[in-house]
Write an enzyme that holds these catalytic residues in place. Structure first.
Site, short mmCIF file in Angstrom:
data_model
loop_
_atom_site.label_atom_id
_atom_site.label_comp_id
_atom_site.label_asym_id
_atom_site.label_seq_id
_atom_site.Cartn_x
_atom_site.Cartn_y
_atom_site.Cartn_z
N ALA A 1 10.30 27.07 -12.63
CA ALA A 1 10.27 25.61 -12.76
C ALA A 1 11.38 24.80 -12.80
CB ALA A 1 9.57 25.49 -14.23
N CYS B 1 3.59 34.98 -17.63
CA CYS B 1 4.50 34.05 -18.42
C CYS B 1 4.55 34.82 -20.04
CB CYS B 1 4.11 32.90 -18.77
SG CYS B 1 4.94 31.83 -19.50
N GLN C 1 1.83 28.65 -6.24
CA GLN C 1 1.33 29.68 -7.47
C GLN C 1 0.43 28.73 -8.27
OE1 GLN C 1 3.80 31.27 -10.61
NE2 GLN C 1 3.60 33.01 -9.57
N GLY D 1 11.89 42.08 -10.37
CA GLY D 1 12.92 42.68 -11.55
C GLY D 1 14.16 43.33 -11.17
N ASP D 2 15.36 42.39 -11.38
CA ASP D 2 16.74 42.92 -11.18
C ASP D 2 16.87 43.08 -9.61
OD1 ASP D 2 16.65 43.08 -13.83
OD2 ASP D 2 16.52 45.10 -13.95
N LYS E 1 0.24 37.92 -9.77
CA LYS E 1 1.36 38.29 -10.22
C LYS E 1 1.32 38.73 -11.74
CE LYS E 1 6.34 37.69 -11.12
NZ LYS E 1 7.60 36.82 -10.95
N ARG F 1 15.40 34.98 -10.23
CA ARG F 1 16.87 34.83 -10.98
C ARG F 1 17.98 35.07 -9.90
NH1 ARG F 1 17.27 37.30 -16.30
NH2 ARG F 1 16.00 38.84 -15.24
#
Length: 384
Positions: free
Chosen positions: A30, A113, A82, A217-218, A155, A241
């Site tokens: 977002a 989420c 999405q 993830g990671d 997901k 991220r």
């Protein structure tokens, strides 16, 4: 900088009719993965770039904010969206609208989420616990895309917590309902973004289903992506991220996945980072107008300069810039030859938080089925 080479070039990742030469997907975030950021990432390397999450109810009701997020660049070859929703009928109608009226090529459903205001009403990462409802939602979504040759994927997370795991059931349901793939974030909702992602769960899911599995993830560096694929057997990776302030990560990923020779990979200097920053601000300005585009860019400054020696005054002024001329002047004060801070490699970026008990509706865990959940669980808060 360490590198891990694959033994050979991988086959394209198939999501129904979509063929991805590089098995990498940009996770919707977002306020980040808008049309400008997606275009910036696409200029760096190949992959599937998913737009910000929208709600099925907002789309069906013609909400102006939801519709404004369905913006694509001229050269955006694959339109990927999405979608989030909790009602099967609304989800099915929303998918059909995306296919009929917006020409999308791929729809992903988000059930990851962990935000309390969502899970306490039975939505987000809490919803897969209700396996019957999840199945009805996925069936409706796949049905909504029928006749358009548009793949539907989903997901999810490992589960609510370690005592209430849902990922294997979710994988079976996704396969049975006709989903083209499933992406798994190797954390529970209780973990939020803390700790380490459990890649073993990704491998376990891959071994249990016959549809492609994407790991999430990671993945902070290209080597992490290669290591995830090697250790889990997953078909591709989802990057969230790790690309904050680092859209060139997609160039690194394209190189790493495209050849066993990783010698072409290198870290950018501060001058090269400044060039990407300027391009990002320019794209935002083209989309939103210069004043608003520059304001929107401010949030990215700290991510881009993380670990560099840029002075506090320059950082502070970049955080209040309002024009591209001002940006050019400030970027000109940076040392273009400063090397990339290698100590930042492999380190988490963006939000992390800490483990916490998941907020759930009363007696939520007593049964695996439910007819419906609170309508307020459909909110535009994204995460996964």
């Amino acid at each position: 900088m360490t590198t891990t080479a694959l033994p050979a070039r991988r086959e394209p990742l198939s999501l129904g009719p979509l063929q991805l030469e590089v098995p990498v997907v940009l996770a919707p975030m977002a306020g980040v993965t808008n049309v400008a950021f997606r275009q910036l990432c696409a200029e760096q390397g190949a992959g599937l770039y998913v737009c910000e999450m929208i709600t099925s109810r907002g789309l069906v009701e013609g909400d102006r904010t939801s519709l404004s997020m369905l913006t694509f660049a001229e050269g955006e070859r694959v339109r990927s969206v999405q979608l989030y929703g909790i009602d099967p009928d609304t989800i099915g109608r929303a998918v059909r609208i995306l296919c009929e009226e917006h020409g999308v090529d791929h729809v992903d459903l988000n059930f990851g989420c962990p935000v309390p205001k969502i899970t306490r009403r039975g939505g987000g990462a809490a919803l897969p616990w209700k396996s019957g409802l999840l199945g009805r939602i996925l069936t409706a979504a796949v049905g909504g895309a029928e006749g358009f040759d548009v793949p539907v994927t989903m997901k999810t997370r490992k589960g609510i917590d370690e005592d209430h795991l849902t990922f294997l059931d979710a994988g079976r349901i996704a396969e049975d309902t006709g989903c083209a793939a499933i992406a798994l974030h190797g954390r529970t909702a209780a973990q939020h973004y803390s700790g380490r992602a459990d890649w073993d769960s990704i491998g376990e899911l891959k071994a249990s289903v016959g549809i492609p599995v994407l790991g999430n993830g990671d993945v902070w560096e290209a080597d992490d992506a290669l290591a995830m694929v090697a250790s889990t057997g997953c078909d591709g990776v989802v990057v969230g991220r790790g690309c904050l302030g680092r859209p060139w990560l997609f160039a690194d990923l394209a190189t790493a996945f495209g050849t066993a020779d990783t010698s072409a990979r290198r870290l950018p200097t501060l001058g090269e980072v400044a060039g990407v920053m300027r391009r990002h601000a320019e794209l935002l300005s083209d989309w939103l107008g210069e004043p608003r585009g520059c304001t929107e860019f401010r949030k990215h400054v700290a991510w881009y300069l993380k670990g560099f020696r840029a002075g506090s005054q320059v950082r502070s002024r970049l955080g209040t810039l309002s024009s591209l001329v001002e940006l050019d002047a400030l970027l000109g004060e940076l040392d273009p030859d400063e090397p990339f801070p290698e100590r930042e490699l492999g380190r988490p970026r963006g939000r992390q938080g800490s483990p916490r008990r998941v907020a759930l509706p009363e007696r939520w865990l007593d049964s695996r089925d439910v007819d419906a959940v609170d309508a307020e669980a459909e909110d535009d808060t994204s995460g996964g």
